[in-house]
Write a protein that holds these residues in place. Structure first.
Motif, PDB file in Angstrom:
ATOM      1  N   PHE A   1       0.805  -1.233   0.000  1.00  0.00           N
ATOM      2  CA  PHE A   1       0.000   0.000   0.000  1.00  0.00           C
ATOM      3  C   PHE A   1       0.833   1.276   0.000  1.00  0.00           C
ATOM      4  N   TRP A   2       2.075   1.167   0.418  1.00  0.00           N
ATOM      5  CA  TRP A   2       2.904   2.371   0.562  1.00  0.00           C
ATOM      6  C   TRP A   2       3.955   2.448  -0.539  1.00  0.00           C
ATOM      7  N   ASP A   3       4.258   3.650  -0.988  1.00  0.00           N
ATOM      8  CA  ASP A   3       5.400   3.927  -1.835  1.00  0.00           C
ATOM      9  C   ASP A   3       6.602   4.088  -0.918  1.00  0.00           C
ATOM     10  N   ALA A   4       7.653   3.318  -1.161  1.00  0.00           N
ATOM     11  CA  ALA A   4       8.805   3.298  -0.256  1.00  0.00           C
ATOM     12  C   ALA A   4       9.380   4.683  -0.028  1.00  0.00           C
ATOM     13  N   SER A   5       9.261   5.536  -1.029  1.00  0.00           N
ATOM     14  CA  SER A   5       9.864   6.879  -0.909  1.00  0.00           C
ATOM     15  C   SER A   5       9.037   7.814  -0.038  1.00  0.00           C
TER      16      SER A   5
END
Length: 846
Positions: free
Chosen positions: A331-335
């Motif tokens: 669900f999350w963008d690593a950046s």
């Protein structure tokens, strides 16, 4: 222990009804009466009747053991407990309902009317006594305790113990106290026995046990009356109250509970030793919304120590970590994880307990790896997306939470079972009762100090019933009230104008006596004394009770009958305006007879009335058992609200009506009627209009066709009846009528001599009446006192009326009219107005 049985013996019917209405008991309620069948006063109540012939005769085992066998047998039958027997029940304690171990008289349970008049039955028209005893912040459980205590006064030794405890907290206590627990005893025990006690219930229980342990230590550092407190506690619980045993058993219960329950619910203030004792919600920062963890863990975390359910807690932690990892990866963008300004893409669905993302947050080129989740009803949620990894981790976490919840509930259930099986319930019951008593006493002591109330000395076998210094109404502040000093030995006959405070004095005095009998402070100055009474009875003016098919007078006599059945020489009684619900004659007769009976029995109290004819009937001044008292009035006719010696013959009803906005026209007419009703009223010409007719007393000097003598009056009466040839029966002064006239309707004319009259032509005044009991009526007239008329020397002429009482009333009215119009000096013309206009001019034919 939650099925403890209380047995009350020798209660009056009214006391039983009062207890049933005051606080409805749990079912079943068993009643053993003297006769078979349900008595009228228990109609509509949930009561199981035990016929008296089924009750064993009193034998060597004693009355309480006998009551135990009878009542327990009925309970086992009602609950169909075939596996239980009478031997499974034991007698905890026995308190005599009449006399304490020291031989002192005990005040019996209040009658219903007494409870109403003292504000114990939630009557909005009467100030509540219980509310006046406590501060405004007192919990409802304290009010219920006080109400029960006052409705059923304790034995004298228990009341004395309560007084000692109240005095300590009112004047001596110098140490602060821990906050008491307001846990309901019944609720606590029921939940423990049902194994449904939650961590919050144990928190209240630990608080109660902590206060109990603190109280057991007070005697070492203060003059705390522990023995007196234990006496009250033992009476309330029915369990022997030994301080050392209570402290030991309370410590054992605390140790068992604190080994299971989370330190977050402990009553002690000691610091938590290590982080393992702190049961916190799962937290992975912003990766998963904190509300999600709270949604799944808040209802079971913080209940027990983590070590109690260690395996479940570890499973939850592992599954939570796996879920957080899946959410972070899918669900999350690593950046964006470390960017504090970046809004979380994770959406929590509270109702369906889901985690998902919106269409715009799905990574580009990877939409085939996402799908729409389903809600709790199996329907697809079209605007949300999730992955298989997140869905699997979510299901695993939710299952781990459910297992943990069940294990926590099982730990709490096992704790309840252990407390019951190992015999800790008595200590818990005593701790809860102790907190209730402590809270009630401290709240009452605070209120007593704020209001200036004092304890009252109880005395035994004294000639003085009450010796009150400065008593004032319990619902008023002392600075706003008028205080009375009362020295009561026998009976006071209190006469007073309306709105002068007689009912207030009676209610206040009765409240002081009741509070003193229960060991509480009262609105009275120090050094006051009250004798121990077996009954405190208050009967105030009341209205009808349609629900019970009782008229106002029926309610009066029902209550007075109860008073006379149970009242003794050691009873304190207050009766206000008895007889107001019926005719003045009958009301006066009954009131006089009741007052005389109470005085003859040696009762003490106050009897207030507006029926002033009671005074000559009883010849008050000749006896010492009844003392005349009145409410004093200033010269401007304003009340002082002080009671003093003397008699008040003026009720000031017209003045009171004027104060409350009575129409002036009606008041003026009432004053006219009052003058007509006054036997000693003299006026040159009084005319009372009735239709086109007039009844008048003509005092003009014009010649009259008749002289003012009994013979002329007889002629006029004969003309009215149309039987001039009939000779009436003449009765000389002090003679009695023939017995043949008794029970027959008669009209009589009285010729009453005027004392010291100088006018030889007018030596008499006349009075006309009708009756069916001539001997009694003549005796009443001849007993009248006065300075103007010699009633004892009255002669009479009697006409027998064949048509009965209705015809006699018509003849009476016509004769009064004719005598007045012919110039006879009539003492009263009131009954001349009782004739309807269409019959006023028609002589009555025999």
């Amino acid at each position: 222990e939650e099925q403890t049985i209380q047995v009350f013996e020798q209660l009056t019917q009214e006391a039983v009804l009062c207890r049933m209405r005051a606080y409805p008991p749990v079912s079943p309620v068993l009643y053993i009466g003297q006769d078979a069948g349900q008595p009228y006063f228990l109609s509509g109540q949930k009561v199981k009747m035990i016929p008296s012939h089924l009750v064993e005769k009193q034998g060597e085992s004693g009355s309480m053991e006998r009551a135990k066998r009878v009542i327990v047998r009925q309970i086992l039958e009602l609950e169909q407990q075939e596996e239980s027997s009478i031997d499974d029940f034991r007698l905890l304690s026995s308190h005599s309902s009449l006399v304490s171990s020291s031989g002192f008289t005990q005040t019996k349970p209040l009658h219903l009317e007494t409870a109403k008049q003292l504000g114990l039955m939630n009557d909005q028209e009467i100030p509540s006594l219980v509310t006046s005893l406590l501060t405004t912040r007192a919990p409802a459980s304290c009010k219920r305790f006080l109400r029960r205590w006052l409705l059923t006064p304790p034995p004298p030794h228990v009341a004395e113990a309560m007084e000692v405890v109240v005095k300590y907290f009112q004047a001596t206590a110098s140490q602060s106290l821990p906050p008491p627990s307001y846990a309901s005893v019944g609720k606590m025990v029921t939940l423990l026995r049902a194994q449904q006690a939650s961590a919050f219930v144990y928190e209240e229980l630990l608080q109660a046990l902590d206060v109990t342990l603190h109280l057991m230590k007070l005697p070492t550092s203060d003059d705390f009356p522990l023995d007196a407190f234990m006496t009250v506690l033992e009476f309330e619980t029915g369990i022997a109250a030994d301080p050392i045993s209570i402290a030991s058993r309370s410590l054992e219960a605390v140790s068992i509970i604190e080994d299971i329950i989370s330190p977050l619910h402990h009553a002690s203030s000691k610091a938590v030793n290590n982080d393992e004792d702190i049961d916190k919600l799962t937290d992975f920062g912003k990766i998963v919304p904190p509300a999600f963890w709270e949604r799944n863990e808040a209802d079971w975390r913080g209940r027990v120590r983590p070590s109690v359910c260690n395996d479940s807690y570890e499973k939850v932690q592992k599954s939570a970590s796996k879920l957080a990892e899946a959410v972070q990866n899918d669900f999350w963008d690593a950046s964006c994880i470390d960017d504090s300004k970046k809004k979380s893409p994770v959406v929590q669905d509270i109702f369906n307990n889901l985690l998902s993302i919106r269409d715009k947050d799905v990574p580009k080129g990877q939409k085939e790896n996402y799908f729409h989740p389903r809600d709790r009803n199996g329907k697809t949620i079209r605007n949300k997306f999730t992955t298989q990894n997140v869905q699997d981790a979510l299901e695993e976490y939710v299952k781990a939470c459910d297992d943990a919840r069940l294990n926590v509930e099982m730990a709490l259930t096992n704790l309840s079972r252990r407390l019951c099986d190992e015999g800790h319930l008595p200590a818990i019951v005593q701790a809860c009762h102790l907190n209730l008593i402590l809270t009630t006493v401290t709240q009452h002591a605070s209120q007593a100090n704020r209001m200036g109330w004092s304890t009252v000395q109880l005395i035994d076998k004294s000639d003085v019933a009450l010796k009150l210094r400065g008593v004032w109404p319990y619902w008023m502040a002392q600075s706003q009230a008028v205080s009375n000093t009362i020295d009561l030995k026998n009976m006071f006959l209190l006469t007073a104008p309306n709105m002068s405070g007689k009912s207030t004095v009676m209610r206040s005095t009765a409240a002081v006596a009741l509070l003193a009998s229960c060991g509480f402070c009262a609105p009275v100055e120090a050094q006051s004394q009250v004798r121990r009474f077996d009954h405190v009875f208050v009967r105030g003016a009341s209205s009808d009770i349609p629900a019970e098919n009782l008229s106002a007078f029926g309610a009066e006599v029902l209550d007075i009958a109860a008073l006379l059945r149970s009242g003794t020489a050691n009873s304190l009684v207050f009766v206000d305006e008895l007889g107001r619900g019926t005719s003045p004659k009958d009301g006066t007769s009954i009131a006089a007879a009741v007052l005389e009976e109470m005085a003859n029995r040696g009762m003490s109290g106050i009897f207030a009335t507006h029926l002033h004819d009671i005074i000559p009937l009883l010849e008050i001044g000749a006896g010492e058992s009844i003392v005349n008292k009145r409410m004093s009035i200033r010269d401007d006719e304003q009340p002082t609200f002080l009671m003093e010696d003397g008699i008040c013959m003026d009720s000031q009803a017209l003045q009171t009506a004027a104060r409350f906005g009575f129409p002036e026209k009606v008041l003026a007419r009432a004053k006219t009627f009052a003058k007509i009703l006054d036997d000693d009223f003299e006026e040159e010409d009084v005319v009372v209009e009735m239709g086109n007719d007039q009844i008048g007393i003509n005092s003009s000097n014009e010649p009259l066709p008749y002289t003012n003598c009994i013979e002329d009056a007889i002629l006029i009466a004969s003309e009215v009846q149309g039987c001039e040839d009939e000779i009436p029966i003449k009765i000389p002064p002090k003679w009695n009528p023939p017995p043949s006239l008794e029970g027959r309707s008669c009209v009589y004319i009285l010729a009453i001599p005027i004392r010291n009259d100088q006018n030889s032509n007018k030596r008499f005044h006349f009075y006309v009446g009708e009756t069916d009991s001539l001997l009694q009526r003549l005796s009443q007239h001849r007993r009248k006192k006065g300075t103007k008329f010699a009633w004892s020397l009255a002669s009479a002429a009697v006409f027998q009326i064949p048509g009965g009482k209705s015809d006699a009333r018509i003849v009476e009215s016509l004769v009064i009219r004719q005598l007045a119009q012919h110039g006879f000096d009539m003492i009263s013309v009131t009954d001349g107005m009782n004739l309807r206009p269409n019959t006023a001019s028609s002589p009555l034919q025999p």
